[in-house]
Design a protein around this motif. Structure first.
Motif, short mmCIF file in Angstrom:
data_model
loop_
_atom_site.label_atom_id
_atom_site.label_comp_id
_atom_site.label_asym_id
_atom_site.label_seq_id
_atom_site.Cartn_x
_atom_site.Cartn_y
_atom_site.Cartn_z
N HIS A 1 0.84 -1.21 0.00
CA HIS A 1 0.00 0.00 0.00
C HIS A 1 0.87 1.26 0.00
O HIS A 1 0.55 2.22 -0.69
CB HIS A 1 -0.91 0.02 1.24
CG HIS A 1 -2.00 -1.00 1.19
ND1 HIS A 1 -2.86 -1.15 0.11
CD2 HIS A 1 -2.39 -1.94 2.09
CE1 HIS A 1 -3.71 -2.13 0.35
NE2 HIS A 1 -3.45 -2.63 1.55
N ASP B 1 -1.31 4.21 -1.51
CA ASP B 1 -2.73 3.86 -1.33
C ASP B 1 -3.13 4.10 0.13
O ASP B 1 -3.09 3.19 0.97
CB ASP B 1 -2.90 2.38 -1.73
CG ASP B 1 -4.34 1.91 -1.53
OD1 ASP B 1 -5.18 2.74 -1.13
OD2 ASP B 1 -4.59 0.72 -1.76
N VAL C 1 -6.11 4.87 1.35
CA VAL C 1 -7.38 4.22 1.74
C VAL C 1 -7.07 2.77 2.14
O VAL C 1 -7.57 2.27 3.16
CB VAL C 1 -8.39 4.28 0.56
CG1 VAL C 1 -9.65 3.50 0.90
CG2 VAL C 1 -8.72 5.73 0.22
N GLY C 2 -6.22 2.13 1.34
CA GLY C 2 -5.81 0.74 1.64
C GLY C 2 -5.15 0.64 3.01
O GLY C 2 -5.39 -0.31 3.76
N LYS D 1 -5.61 2.64 5.59
CA LYS D 1 -6.61 2.81 6.66
C LYS D 1 -7.43 1.53 6.83
O LYS D 1 -7.71 1.08 7.96
CB LYS D 1 -7.52 4.00 6.36
CG LYS D 1 -8.46 4.27 7.52
CD LYS D 1 -9.34 5.47 7.34
CE LYS D 1 -10.24 5.64 8.55
NZ LYS D 1 -11.28 6.63 8.36
N THR D 2 -7.79 0.93 5.69
CA THR D 2 -8.57 -0.31 5.74
C THR D 2 -7.78 -1.41 6.48
O THR D 2 -8.33 -2.16 7.29
CB THR D 2 -8.91 -0.79 4.31
OG1 THR D 2 -9.45 0.33 3.61
CG2 THR D 2 -9.91 -1.93 4.31
N GLU E 1 -8.02 -0.79 10.11
CA GLU E 1 -9.36 -1.07 10.65
C GLU E 1 -9.69 -2.56 10.65
O GLU E 1 -10.22 -3.08 11.64
CB GLU E 1 -10.41 -0.28 9.84
CG GLU E 1 -10.36 1.20 10.22
CD GLU E 1 -11.29 2.06 9.38
OE1 GLU E 1 -11.57 3.18 9.80
OE2 GLU E 1 -11.69 1.60 8.28
N ASP F 1 -8.79 9.78 8.46
CA ASP F 1 -8.17 9.26 7.24
C ASP F 1 -6.66 9.38 7.36
O ASP F 1 -6.15 10.17 8.16
CB ASP F 1 -8.65 10.07 6.02
CG ASP F 1 -10.09 9.75 5.70
OD1 ASP F 1 -10.58 8.70 6.16
OD2 ASP F 1 -10.73 10.56 5.00
N ARG G 1 -3.21 10.79 6.20
CA ARG G 1 -2.77 12.00 5.47
C ARG G 1 -1.25 12.10 5.51
O ARG G 1 -0.60 11.51 6.38
CB ARG G 1 -3.37 13.25 6.13
CG ARG G 1 -4.84 13.43 5.82
CD ARG G 1 -5.44 14.54 6.64
NE ARG G 1 -5.45 14.18 8.07
CZ ARG G 1 -5.78 15.02 9.04
NH1 ARG G 1 -6.10 16.25 8.77
NH2 ARG G 1 -5.78 14.63 10.30
#
Ligand code: GAP
Length: 481
Positions: free
Chosen positions: A128, A133, A135-136, A138-139, A142, A158, A160
């Motif tokens: 990532h 990436d 978003v990847g 953060k996913t 989580e 998010d 940053r």
């Protein structure tokens, strides 16, 4: 094997024996900022000088040094890419309001998993990061339910990017035009002086420019003692080469730097190379030399093939030609290579990380118990050439002319290497204090010295003692250096 207890023991020892103190300690310290004490500064100076000598004096390549200012024209950092790219992905926990570097957060969690699961998580993270990436990332945090160490919640913002450079203002008017940065690497001082050195030194490519100095980064997470600091020292060397030859020189410097490490008396199994998957904005190849710290294998030194990225950008933004005329004949064309912007292979090692490596290697707890009594010692087994003090001179008593004999030996030795003189306390106590700061040799002057000019020399690592003639002491120590 990772051992946080050893790191804690080293931190405590470093403070107790005058190696490293937390900065501004009377005001409760400052995160990731440290001061070197009386022995730490000697150790650090020895490492710095050893690196400098190896690079600028002993190396078969043509390498000279410079000492550039920490403050540089702000456009330097635009050209180098640091204004736009020198950032790390960060994430904030909404409950604790704490900010974390995403890679540190995930790495910390990976350490709690089995080896296999941990490695899989790190591999996913690196993929990532390489793809930017966010978003990847953060996913990943989580789905693995990676919680904030403070709030213990998974309530994250998010991901940053945050720039790591410190800024300040020059002059009396605080506006954008007067904003400057504290350098985040020493390398740019070398790039902007490339032609000054090349011309005044009549340097022929390939050649190198070395520099040691402070660098500053607003590290978000203060971790690992002097491993990750906000103010630290780098020992860097930029090697200027013909375009097209950079891969060859990159391999050369990988080997050459490992040679330097092999002279430090450290088990080669504690080093490894780590190739970068995500290359920095300036590199076409890069790797780290990692050392196995008490907290595991971590980056100690970087070797980067930086292409012509920096010189090209400085040429463009400064509108000054930063080219070299190569009069050598290219065998392929039969003509001179002519004008070009050189390519650069860089070696960059953290001085503080080297000090931490040496302290980790040297720190030894020994059980000396016998049937009669319990006993132990902490000894720092530095190689003599890097030890803060080389020789302790200890008169057995403060009378009978013994201090006079000891001081004469001190006068003979101190122009050549760092000595320590002490009259106070029982000799055993004095030996232990010298063990704790890593002094390889102690010499005791006693009544017999006055009769036959012999002294007792005690070797730190073996604790063996023998009598030698006082006139042999200086050469014995010099030989070990
Ligand atoms: N000029 C290239 C450069 O600065 P880097 O990999 O960012 O590359 C080089 O840094 C070395 O500087 C690292 O390998 C490390 O030893 C040291 N270093 C970097 N950040 C540090 C920090 N926050 N505290 C202590 N040492 C650091």
């Amino acid at each position: 094997m990772a051992n946080e207890n050893t790191l804690q023991a080293i931190i405590a020892h470093a403070k107790e024996y005058g190696f490293v103190f937390p900065s501004s300690e009377i005001y409760d310290g400052m995160g990731a900022v440290y001061d070197y004490g009386q022995w730490g500064v000697e150790l650090k100076r020895n490492v710095r000088e050893y690196w400098w000598k190896w690079m600028t004096q002993m190396n078969e390549q043509n390498i000279v040094g410079i000492d550039a200012a920490i403050f540089m024209h702000p456009t330097v950092w635009k050209a180098s890419g640091h204004v736009d790219n020198f950032s790390d992905p960060m994430i904030d926990n909404k409950d604790s309001k704490k900010r974390y570097r995403v890679d540190h957060l995930i790495e910390g969690y990976a350490e709690t998993l089995s080896k296999e699961d941990g490695e899989a998580l790190i591999a996913a993270m690196e993929k990532h990061i390489a793809a930017d990436d966010f978003v990847g990332l953060k996913t990943l945090i989580e789905t693995n339910k990676i919680a904030c160490p403070i709030s213990k919640t998974v309530n994250w913002t998010d991901v940053r990017q945050f720039n790591l450079m410190f800024s300040t203002e020059v002059g009396s008017v605080a506006d954008e035009a007067s904003k400057i940065y504290l350098r985040p690497e020493t390398a740019q001082g070398i790039f902007v002086n490339f032609l000054n050195v090349q011309k005044t030194g009549r340097m022929k490519i390939p050649f190198g420019i070395a520099q040691v100095g402070k660098a500053f980064r607003n590290e978000i997470v203060a971790r690992g003692f002097i491993f990750r600091m906000r103010e630290f020292e780098q020992m860097e060397m930029q090697f200027f080469v013909r375009p097209g030859s950079q891969k060859e020189w990159y391999e050369y410097w990988k080997t050459e730097r490992m040679k330097w490490h092999s002279t430090l008396g450290i088990d080669p199994a504690k080093y490894r190379f780590h190739d970068h998957i995500k290359l920095a904005h300036y590199a076409d190849a890069a790797c780290d030399i990692e050392y196995e710290y008490p907290m595991g294998f971590k980056e100690l030194e970087g070797i980067h093939s930086r292409t012509d990225f920096d010189l090209k950008n400085h040429q463009e933004l400064s509108k000054k030609k930063l080219q070299y005329f190569d009069a050598d004949i290219d065998p392929e064309t039969g003509k001179a290579y002519g004008n070009y912007i050189p390519y650069v292979v860089e070696t960059s090692i953290g001085l503080d990380r080297t000090v931490l490596m040496l302290m980790s290697e040297a720190y030894t707890e020994e059980d000396l118990s016998t049937e009669e009594k319990q006993d132990s010692r902490v000894v720092l087994k530095f190689i003599p050439k890097l030890a803060p003090v080389k020789l302790a001179i200890l008169p057995l008593m403060k009378k009978d002319g013994l201090p006079e004999v000891a001081k004469a030996l001190l006068d003979e030795c101190r122009p050549h290497f760092k000595c320590f003189y002490e009259e106070k306390d029982a000799i055993g106590k004095r030996y232990r204090r010298m063990d704790a700061i890593g002094t390889p040799f102690c010499v005791t002057i006693d009544h017999q010295t006055k009769e036959d000019q012999t002294v007792t020399i005690r070797y730190r690592d073996t604790m063996v003692q023998e009598r030698i003639h006082i006139s042999a002491v200086k050469d014995l120590v010099l030989k070990s250096l």
